[in-house]
Design a protein around this motif. Structure first.
Motif, short mmCIF file in Angstrom:
data_model
loop_
_atom_site.label_atom_id
_atom_site.label_comp_id
_atom_site.label_asym_id
_atom_site.label_seq_id
_atom_site.Cartn_x
_atom_site.Cartn_y
_atom_site.Cartn_z
N ASN A 72 10.57 38.12 13.67
CA ASN A 72 9.82 36.85 13.61
C ASN A 72 9.30 36.53 12.22
N GLU A 73 9.85 37.18 11.21
CA GLU A 73 9.33 37.02 9.86
C GLU A 73 9.48 35.59 9.34
N TYR A 74 10.56 34.93 9.71
CA TYR A 74 10.83 33.58 9.19
C TYR A 74 9.68 32.63 9.52
N GLU A 75 9.23 32.62 10.77
CA GLU A 75 8.14 31.73 11.16
C GLU A 75 6.85 32.10 10.44
N LYS A 76 6.61 33.39 10.28
CA LYS A 76 5.40 33.84 9.60
C LYS A 76 5.39 33.39 8.14
N VAL A 77 6.54 33.46 7.49
CA VAL A 77 6.63 33.06 6.09
C VAL A 77 6.19 31.61 5.91
N PHE A 78 6.77 30.71 6.69
CA PHE A 78 6.49 29.29 6.49
C PHE A 78 5.10 28.91 6.97
N LYS A 79 4.64 29.52 8.05
CA LYS A 79 3.30 29.21 8.55
C LYS A 79 2.24 29.68 7.57
N SER A 80 2.44 30.85 6.98
CA SER A 80 1.44 31.39 6.06
C SER A 80 1.38 30.59 4.76
N LEU A 81 2.51 30.05 4.36
CA LEU A 81 2.56 29.31 3.10
C LEU A 81 2.14 27.86 3.24
N PHE A 82 2.64 27.21 4.30
CA PHE A 82 2.49 25.75 4.38
C PHE A 82 1.70 25.28 5.59
N MET A 83 1.29 26.20 6.44
CA MET A 83 0.43 25.92 7.59
C MET A 83 0.95 24.74 8.42
N ASN A 84 0.15 23.68 8.58
CA ASN A 84 0.56 22.59 9.47
C ASN A 84 1.67 21.73 8.90
N ARG A 85 2.09 21.99 7.67
CA ARG A 85 3.20 21.24 7.07
C ARG A 85 4.51 22.03 7.14
N ALA A 86 4.49 23.19 7.78
CA ALA A 86 5.63 24.10 7.73
C ALA A 86 6.91 23.49 8.32
N ASP A 87 6.79 22.70 9.39
CA ASP A 87 7.99 22.14 10.03
C ASP A 87 8.77 21.24 9.09
N PHE A 88 8.06 20.47 8.25
CA PHE A 88 8.75 19.60 7.31
C PHE A 88 9.51 20.42 6.27
N HIS A 89 8.89 21.47 5.77
CA HIS A 89 9.56 22.36 4.81
C HIS A 89 10.80 22.99 5.44
N LYS A 90 10.66 23.42 6.70
CA LYS A 90 11.79 24.06 7.38
C LYS A 90 12.93 23.08 7.62
N SER A 91 12.62 21.80 7.82
CA SER A 91 13.70 20.82 8.04
C SER A 91 14.58 20.68 6.80
N ILE A 92 13.98 20.78 5.62
CA ILE A 92 14.75 20.72 4.38
C ILE A 92 15.56 22.00 4.20
N ILE A 93 14.95 23.13 4.50
CA ILE A 93 15.66 24.41 4.41
C ILE A 93 16.87 24.41 5.34
N GLU A 94 16.69 23.95 6.57
CA GLU A 94 17.78 23.94 7.54
C GLU A 94 18.93 23.05 7.08
N LEU A 95 18.61 21.93 6.46
CA LEU A 95 19.66 21.06 5.93
C LEU A 95 20.42 21.75 4.81
N LEU A 96 19.72 22.37 3.89
CA LEU A 96 20.38 23.03 2.75
C LEU A 96 21.22 24.22 3.21
N CYS A 97 20.81 24.86 4.29
CA CYS A 97 21.59 25.98 4.81
C CYS A 97 22.91 25.52 5.42
N SER A 98 23.02 24.24 5.70
CA SER A 98 24.22 23.73 6.37
C SER A 98 25.38 23.47 5.43
N LYS A 99 25.13 23.51 4.12
CA LYS A 99 26.20 23.19 3.17
C LYS A 99 26.12 24.11 1.96
N LYS A 100 27.20 24.81 1.74
CA LYS A 100 27.26 25.80 0.67
C LYS A 100 26.89 25.24 -0.69
N SER A 101 27.38 24.06 -1.01
CA SER A 101 27.17 23.50 -2.34
C SER A 101 25.85 22.75 -2.47
#
Length: 495
Positions: free
Chosen positions: A246-275
């Motif tokens: 469960n480290e992934y959720e802990k990382v974003f929650k500890s860093l960005f708290m109630n804004r974590a979901d928005f940060h994760k949405s950008i990460i998820e998009l970037l993970c979808s394309k190699k370039s």
């Protein structure tokens, strides 16, 4: 102590300074910030008077202050003589306690005040923690010559905005040193695994580990040298009780708290394309406006080391593409994110070993290896012997203009700033890499198109085709038909 020589030297110099110093240490969660400070002042410079307070996430101001008072007692056995209800009173209590301790012990060395996870203490600044801290520094610490105050936190963007760049804040222009902390590079990771953990690994196995954990010290510390790599990964990730599950959720929650979901949405998009994607492409894909929120979030993810901007060669800054630069995040999104608890609970022994035999693993490891090279560019340059000439790393692509051309894409162009360029091909295989006849033609086209359109036909420019591979490149007809510079993992990270 593996690595961190520069950081230790900086802290050591501040201890020997004739003035007080205000220091900010920042870097992602689990990178070893607290370990560095504790090593420095509990083992190396034990003659210093040391006080440590750590903020707690999602705790009210009253509890933070109570914890602070309790820490003063733990370090100095001092009790307040009256109730303390705000941060100004808390720092007055600390000041009087330190003065009494210094006088009683006739202390001559530095006094270290270490405030860890400072963004958690007062994230909204409504409790006036920073104001009280600023007053404490300006009227007490700075007027003496014996204080080193260290402010530390994982939320690099909070530290940047509230301490580095707040033009009207209480600590504006007060910092003596900024100490960013980064993950271990590949070579430091090898040294840690072999010398500190006692593993017996070749360079490919070290890289296998790096592609999963990155160079994050705490993550690497979880590995057990008495178990195989496969057993370690199964136990840490593919186990509901695993330390990394469960480290992934802990990382974003500890860093960005109630804004974590928005940060994760950008990460998820970037993970979808190699370039990766440009910021305009990110806005379009996520149906967002190009506003302060998006720009700030991108900056925060860069500061935390989760993403990296790579410019297109010979283009304007708007062509910067953002890619995932954190190995653990890339691993999580490929192998952990889509798994349910029932999936994980049903896994049998040997799950990860089985995954490594599949095509999906080959695709992921090839991509992950490119990111390893990008984030270890200093090791690459050192192995090439050209670090003093370095001008930048870029991506480049060309779309065919007519039927006589073939488009091409280059993931890594190293510019040395003197008409010398490396076109780098990263290949992660379990044996010598074999260049086929068809692939040789693709490589020749890359060089041709890059010279014609990337360099606008400049004939004086020197292009070097570099193959960075696990165990080298097989010498066959296709190899001899190309002018190739080779580099193996052993050359990249070997002694």
């Amino acid at each position: 102590m593996i690595g961190r020589k520069k950081e230790i030297a900086t802290l050591n110099n501040l201890c020997d300074s004739d003035e007080s110093s205000l220091v900010a240490i920042y870097g992602r969660r689990r990178i070893g910030k607290t370990y560095l400070v504790n090593y420095m002042f509990k083992e190396y410079r034990k003659e210093c008077l040391f006080f440590e307070f750590t903020g707690t996430s999602n705790v009210r101001t009253e509890a933070q202050i109570d914890n602070f008072i309790e820490q003063v007692y733990e370090w100095f056995r001092a009790e307040p003589t009256k109730p303390i209800n705000n941060w100004s009173d808390a720092f007055r209590f600390l000041k009087r306690t330190i003065d009494a301790e210094v006088e009683q012990k006739e202390h001559k060395e530095k006094v270290i005040i270490f405030i860890d996870e400072i963004p958690w203490i007062d994230p909204s600044t409504k409790a006036n923690f920073l104001s009280a801290l600023g007053y404490f520094w300006n009227t007490y610490c700075e007027t003496r010559a014996n204080i080193v105050m260290i402010l530390c936190g994982s939320n690099a963007s909070w530290i940047k905005n509230r301490i580095f760049e707040d033009a009207v804040g209480p600590l504006h222009n007060r910092l003596t040193k900024k100490i960013p902390m980064y993950p271990f590079d590949l070579k430091e990771t090898k040294k840690y695994l072999l010398e500190e953990k006692g593993f017996n690994l070749d360079v490919k196995m070290v890289t296998d580990i790096y592609m999963i954990f990155g160079g994050v010290a705490k993550y690497l510390s979880y590995l057990d040298p008495k178990k195989s790599l496969y057993e370690n990964i199964d136990e840490l990730f593919f186990n509901l009780h695993g330390l990394m599950h469960n480290e992934y959720e802990k990382v974003f929650k500890s860093l960005f708290m109630n804004r974590a979901d928005f940060h994760k949405s950008i990460i998820e998009l970037l993970c979808s394309k190699k370039s990766g994607f440009t910021i305009n492409e990110i806005a379009k894909k996520l149906e967002l406006s190009m506003g302060k929120r998006l720009i700030t979030t991108i900056d925060e993810l860069v500061l935390c080391g989760f993403i990296k901007g790579v410019g297109k060669f010979n283009q304007k800054s708007r062509e910067i593409k953002y890619i995932i630069s954190d190995q653990y995040i890339l691993f999580h999104h490929r192998w952990i994110k889509e798994l349910s608890k029932n999936d994980v609970a049903s896994f049998s022994i040997g799950y990860w070993r089985n995954q490594t035999t599949k095509q999906a693993y080959s695709i992921w490891s090839g991509f992950a290896f490119e990111i390893v090279v990008m984030t270890n560019i200093e090791l690459y340059l050192k192995a090439r012997g050209l670090q003093r000439l370095f001008g930048g790393v870029y991506h480049w692509q060309h779309i065919a203009k007519n039927e006589d051309e073939k488009g091409t894409q280059i993931d890594m162009v190293v510019d040395y700033g003197n008409e010398l360029f490396d076109i780098v091909e990263c290949k992660y295989h379990s044996d010598e890499f074999i260049i086929t006849k068809e692939y040789a033609q693709t490589l020749k086209n890359k060089l041709k198109m890059f010279r014609a359109y990337g360099l606008n036909g400049r004939r004086k420019a020197e292009l070097r085709l570099v193959f960075l591979t696990t165990y080298g490149v097989k010498h066959n007809v296709a190899f001899h038909g190309l002018n190739i510079d080779k580099m193996s993992l052993e050359e990249l990270i070997g002694e």
